[in-house]
Scaffold this motif. Structure first.
Motif, PDB file in Angstrom:
ATOM      1  N   ALA A 267      12.545  -1.738  29.951  1.00 25.53           N
ATOM      2  CA  ALA A 267      12.195  -2.968  29.234  1.00 25.53           C
ATOM      3  C   ALA A 267      10.701  -3.259  29.370  1.00 25.53           C
ATOM      4  CB  ALA A 267      13.019  -4.134  29.769  1.00 25.53           C
TER       5      ALA A 267
ATOM      6  N   LYS B 120      17.356  -9.926  24.672  1.00 32.01           N
ATOM      7  CA  LYS B 120      17.464  -8.471  24.691  1.00 32.01           C
ATOM      8  C   LYS B 120      18.845  -8.022  24.200  1.00 32.01           C
ATOM      9  CE  LYS B 120      14.549  -8.000  28.843  1.00 32.01           C
ATOM     10  NZ  LYS B 120      14.538  -7.597  30.258  1.00 32.01           N
ATOM     11  N   PRO B 121      18.908  -6.888  23.497  1.00 35.26           N
ATOM     12  CA  PRO B 121      17.779  -6.076  23.020  1.00 35.26           C
ATOM     13  C   PRO B 121      17.191  -6.685  21.746  1.00 35.26           C
ATOM     14  CG  PRO B 121      19.826  -5.076  22.338  1.00 35.26           C
ATOM     15  CD  PRO B 121      20.208  -6.286  23.151  1.00 35.26           C
TER      16      PRO B 121
ATOM     17  N   THR C 152      11.744 -13.091  27.824  1.00 36.60           N
ATOM     18  CA  THR C 152      12.471 -11.913  27.347  1.00 36.60           C
ATOM     19  C   THR C 152      13.629 -11.692  28.312  1.00 36.60           C
ATOM     20  OG1 THR C 152      11.080 -10.398  28.640  1.00 36.60           O
ATOM     21  CG2 THR C 152      10.350 -10.903  26.397  1.00 36.60           C
TER      22      THR C 152
ATOM     23  N   ASP D 200      10.400 -11.783  31.840  1.00 41.44           N
ATOM     24  CA  ASP D 200      11.837 -11.638  32.087  1.00 41.44           C
ATOM     25  C   ASP D 200      12.290 -12.775  33.008  1.00 41.44           C
ATOM     26  OD1 ASP D 200      14.396 -10.542  32.159  1.00 41.44           O
ATOM     27  OD2 ASP D 200      13.925  -9.194  33.805  1.00 41.44           O
TER      28      ASP D 200
ATOM     29  N   ALA E 284      18.200 -10.921  28.837  1.00 39.60           N
ATOM     30  CA  ALA E 284      19.503 -10.533  28.300  1.00 39.60           C
ATOM     31  C   ALA E 284      20.513 -11.666  28.395  1.00 39.60           C
ATOM     32  CB  ALA E 284      20.024  -9.307  29.056  1.00 39.60           C
TER      33      ALA E 284
ATOM     34  N   ASP F 135       8.503  -7.733  34.037  1.00 39.15           N
ATOM     35  CA  ASP F 135       9.917  -7.350  33.905  1.00 39.15           C
ATOM     36  C   ASP F 135      10.228  -6.329  34.990  1.00 39.15           C
ATOM     37  OD1 ASP F 135      12.501  -6.364  32.998  1.00 39.15           O
ATOM     38  OD2 ASP F 135      12.002  -7.206  31.041  1.00 39.15           O
TER      39      ASP F 135
END
Length: 241
Positions: free
Chosen positions: A14, A105-106, A84, A55, A86, A9
């Motif tokens: 994060a 996320k979150p 992972t 990410d 957003a 990430d």
């Protein structure tokens, strides 16, 4: 069982949070952390990694691009992925690269643990199936039961997104199992089976005839995919001059 894990990430907060979640989870073992997908790729090429918390939106090489690169490697088992991110618009793409889960996320530790437990079940099942493969059979999930399948009876395995068709010698209808072709590739012993196309794994024992670009399995003639030609030609080189 300890699952060797890395976290990738480019956001420091994060990255730190996911690493803490990994360290907090007893069956996960944090091997390394990276803020660059390129650095993670270099590490994976020289280390054994089971699971990657990845990410998506990163510079240079995105998480989705890294997942595709790893999926495209031939003859190598790649780490499983839990995304992972957003951004929820990547969920369908995550499915296409056979991601185990997709954390938006979150997310809380409870959500993280649920995804990690899914990974644990995957690796426990894979370990169980691998052990049975040494006994010349595997168990496949067919509808609501586990069916014992002898390796010598498998002619070929055909992939269809989230399930596979397992064609058996002497059987008119294939078995339909809720798994992926990639999972089957990892389960079946390489001494007996070879992936020759993005949609096919074949049994070497059941090959009827071969050329430099096709393999005849009796029930179907398969054109060897571009990405699989090198390993296939190595296999047939001693037979075709």
């Amino acid at each position: 069982m300890k699952i060797r894990s890395i976290v990738v990430d480019d956001e420091p907060l994060a990255l730190e949070m996911v690493c803490k979640f990994v360290e907090k989870t007893g069956f996960l073992q944090l091997e390394a952390r990276f803020d660059s997908a390129l650095e993670a790729l270099a590490y994976i090429n020289s280390h054994e990694v089971d699971l990657m918390f990845l990410d998506i939106q990163m510079p240079d090489l995105t998480g989705m691009e890294l997942a595709r690169v790893l999926e495209g490697r031939k003859g190598q088992i790649s780490p499983k992925v839990i995304f992972t991110t957003a951004y929820n618009q990547f969920a369908i793409e995550g499915y296409k690269v056979d991601a185990l889960d997709y954390l938006l996320k979150p997310f809380s530790y409870e959500e993280f643990l649920t995804a990690s437990q899914k990974a644990l079940r995957h690796f426990e099942t894979a370990a169980s199936q691998a052990s049975t493969a040494t006994d010349d059979y595997i168990f496949l999930k067919v509808e609501y039961q586990l069916v014992k399948v002898l390796l010598k009876d498998i002619v070929l395995v055909e992939g269809y997104k989230d399930y596979v068709k397992v064609h058996l010698s002497g059987k008119n209808a294939p078995l339909l199992s809720l798994t992926t072709l990639k999972a089957m590739e990892e389960m079946l012993p390489q001494r007996q089976f070879m992936r020759v196309h993005r949609s096919y794994i074949i049994s070497l024992e059941h090959i009827q005839s071969i050329s430099k670009s096709t393999v005849n399995m009796g029930i179907v003639t398969i054109t060897v995919g571009e990405g699989y030609k090198e390993s296939f030609l190595q296999f047939i080189n001693k037979w075709i001059q």
